[in-house]
Scaffold this motif. Structure first.
Motif, PDB file in Angstrom:
ATOM      1  N   CYS A 154      -0.590   4.794   4.750  1.00  0.00           N
ATOM      2  CA  CYS A 154       0.569   3.890   4.744  1.00  0.00           C
ATOM      3  C   CYS A 154       1.816   4.602   4.231  1.00  0.00           C
ATOM      4  O   CYS A 154       2.933   4.331   4.688  1.00  0.00           O
ATOM      5  CB  CYS A 154       0.278   2.651   3.892  1.00  0.00           C
ATOM      6  SG  CYS A 154      -0.805   1.452   4.703  1.00  0.00           S
TER       7      CYS A 154
ATOM      8  N   GLY B  15       5.181   3.389   3.718  1.00  0.00           N
ATOM      9  CA  GLY B  15       4.813   2.434   2.677  1.00  0.00           C
ATOM     10  C   GLY B  15       5.620   2.582   1.404  1.00  0.00           C
ATOM     11  O   GLY B  15       6.005   1.585   0.780  1.00  0.00           O
TER      12      GLY B  15
ATOM     13  N   CYS C 225      -5.897   0.822   7.190  1.00  0.00           N
ATOM     14  CA  CYS C 225      -5.123   1.997   7.595  1.00  0.00           C
ATOM     15  C   CYS C 225      -4.633   1.899   9.030  1.00  0.00           C
ATOM     16  O   CYS C 225      -3.570   2.430   9.367  1.00  0.00           O
ATOM     17  CB  CYS C 225      -5.975   3.258   7.426  1.00  0.00           C
ATOM     18  SG  CYS C 225      -6.545   3.558   5.729  1.00  0.00           S
TER      19      CYS C 225
ATOM     20  N   CYS D  47      -4.899   1.368  -2.031  1.00  0.00           N
ATOM     21  CA  CYS D  47      -5.394   1.212  -0.670  1.00  0.00           C
ATOM     22  C   CYS D  47      -5.722  -0.249  -0.436  1.00  0.00           C
ATOM     23  O   CYS D  47      -6.332  -0.888  -1.293  1.00  0.00           O
ATOM     24  CB  CYS D  47      -6.647   2.063  -0.423  1.00  0.00           C
ATOM     25  SG  CYS D  47      -7.246   1.971   1.286  1.00  0.00           S
TER      26      CYS D  47
ATOM     27  N   GLY E 119      -1.182   0.139   9.221  1.00  0.00           N
ATOM     28  CA  GLY E 119      -0.154   0.567   8.291  1.00  0.00           C
ATOM     29  C   GLY E 119       1.240   0.676   8.906  1.00  0.00           C
ATOM     30  O   GLY E 119       1.387   0.838  10.125  1.00  0.00           O
ATOM     31  N   PRO E 120       2.262   0.594   8.051  1.00  0.00           N
ATOM     32  CA  PRO E 120       2.139   0.258   6.627  1.00  0.00           C
ATOM     33  C   PRO E 120       1.861  -1.237   6.427  1.00  0.00           C
ATOM     34  O   PRO E 120       2.376  -2.063   7.181  1.00  0.00           O
ATOM     35  CB  PRO E 120       3.495   0.639   6.035  1.00  0.00           C
ATOM     36  CG  PRO E 120       4.406   0.862   7.177  1.00  0.00           C
ATOM     37  CD  PRO E 120       3.635   0.905   8.441  1.00  0.00           C
TER      38      PRO E 120
ATOM     39  N   CYS F 102       0.841  -1.190   0.000  1.00  0.00           N
ATOM     40  CA  CYS F 102       0.000   0.000   0.000  1.00  0.00           C
ATOM     41  C   CYS F 102       0.882   1.248   0.000  1.00  0.00           C
ATOM     42  O   CYS F 102       1.742   1.411   0.865  1.00  0.00           O
ATOM     43  CB  CYS F 102      -0.930   0.011   1.217  1.00  0.00           C
ATOM     44  SG  CYS F 102      -2.037   1.440   1.235  1.00  0.00           S
TER      45      CYS F 102
ATOM     46  N   ASP G 297       0.917  -6.949   8.474  1.00  0.00           N
ATOM     47  CA  ASP G 297       0.681  -5.631   9.059  1.00  0.00           C
ATOM     48  C   ASP G 297       1.951  -5.029   9.632  1.00  0.00           C
ATOM     49  O   ASP G 297       2.867  -5.736  10.065  1.00  0.00           O
ATOM     50  CB  ASP G 297      -0.357  -5.737  10.180  1.00  0.00           C
ATOM     51  CG  ASP G 297      -1.685  -6.304   9.701  1.00  0.00           C
ATOM     52  OD1 ASP G 297      -2.052  -6.038   8.546  1.00  0.00           O
ATOM     53  OD2 ASP G 297      -2.343  -7.013  10.484  1.00  0.00           O
TER      54      ASP G 297
END
Length: 332
Positions: free
Chosen positions: A90, A95, A130, A126, A133-134, A85, A144
């Motif tokens: 993220c 991310g 959320c 996405c 994240g990330p 993501c 996760d």
């Protein structure tokens, strides 16, 4: 029919079509696309032609659906689809760094596959996680709170033949195995769904409710769930009670209202439409037939009926049909 697909795939296609009413068989297109992807690893032109023929559609109709959804891959894809993501939340948490590190480590870019055919990398707008994240997913199972180092460790383990355990969800499987599940068939691997569990952020609301004594008024978790018949009966009784509580309507006078000259006064005060307006309305109705539920061009009832007939006739010697076989697989 294309010779690319196995007899098992053809049988499963008939089973999928049989799940839907005869006049709604085109609804089987989404699981059928997953089915052909399960055999080839992507939705090839042959897969599009296969879906079009068994459903009585044209290839343009099938292709329009296959190109709309990103889960249908239009070129050969690796055994493991790694999605990182890179959307706002993220990305703020790192991310983009995770994605850039994996791209450099694997030597591939977005929607590209490693030379050994193991990993296909993509950045995702996405992944709907959320609060974790990330995040990145491997064949749609979540990892996760990753960073560059842990992400590299996951892909290296995959390339070495391992199956790292996702943070949440079932054990990892290949993209083809996942496509079979998305087509509506049970995962037959031993202990395939034995692991995994909810993440702590998912349970945060429950924890707070327990901490502060928040609950739904009048809710008793020990109350048994009523059957549909019991629920329907209770709803009917509540409706009858509500109807009985309504005040009786006042009786209307049977005598017509008299005008000043003794004649009955008209009750409808809306002026009549002019002749021109009436003619225009009639012409508009005649030129615009009401919408119907007819099938669009390209649907062939013959192909639909043929596949439904084959599905019904496809019972084995034990009398187990495709629907029964699906239930048996789910029970296993």
């Amino acid at each position: 029919m294309s010779v690319v697909f196995t007899d098992e795939t053809r049988e499963r296609a008939r089973e999928i079509i049989a799940r839907y009413p005869a006049d709604r068989s085109r609804s089987a297109l989404l699981p059928l696309l997953h089915l052909v992807q399960a055999e080839e690893g992507y939705v090839s032109p042959a897969g599009v032609a296969f879906c079009a023929e068994v459903l009585g559609l044209n290839k343009a109709q099938v292709g329009a659906v296959a190109t709309f959804y990103t889960m249908y891959k239009r070129k050969p894809t690796g055994d493991f689809l790694v999605s990182v993501c890179t959307n706002t939340m993220c990305n703020v948490l790192g991310g983009q760094e995770v994605y850039d590190t994996l791209a450099e480590h694997l030597g591939v870019g977005h929607d590209e596959t490693t030379a050994d055919g193991t990993i296909t990398l993509e950045h995702a707008e996405c992944l709907a996680a959320c609060d974790y994240g990330p995040v990145m997913t491997v064949n749609y199972d979540f990892f996760d709170g990753v960073d560059a180092s842990t992400a590299v460790g996951v892909v290296d383990e995959l390339r070495a033949g391992g199956r790292p355990m996702p943070t949440r969800g079932a054990r990892l499987c290949t993209l083809k195995e996942m496509a079979v599940q998305l087509a509506g068939f049970a995962d037959e691997r031993d202990g395939a769904v034995a692991d995994g569990g909810p993440g702590e952020p998912t349970l945060r609301g429950l924890r707070l409710a327990q901490q502060h004594g928040v609950s739904v008024p009048g809710f008793d978790p020990n109350t048994p769930i009523r059957s549909k018949a019991e629920a329907d009966k209770a709803a009917a009784e509540a409706k009858a009670k509500a109807e009985a509580a309504k005040p009786a309507p006042a009786e209307a006078s049977a005598a017509p209202v008299k005008g000043g000259d003794g004649a009955s006064a008209p009750t409808n005060t809306t002026p009549p439409a002019s002749r021109d307006a009436q003619e225009a309305q009639a012409a508009g109705v005649a030129a615009n037939a009401p919408a119907g539920d007819g099938k669009p061009a390209g649907d062939e009832a013959g192909a639909q009926e043929r596949n439904l007939t084959e599905a019904k006739a496809g019972t084995d010697a034990d009398g187990v049909g495709p629907a029964d076989a699906s239930e048996t697989g789910a029970q296993k």
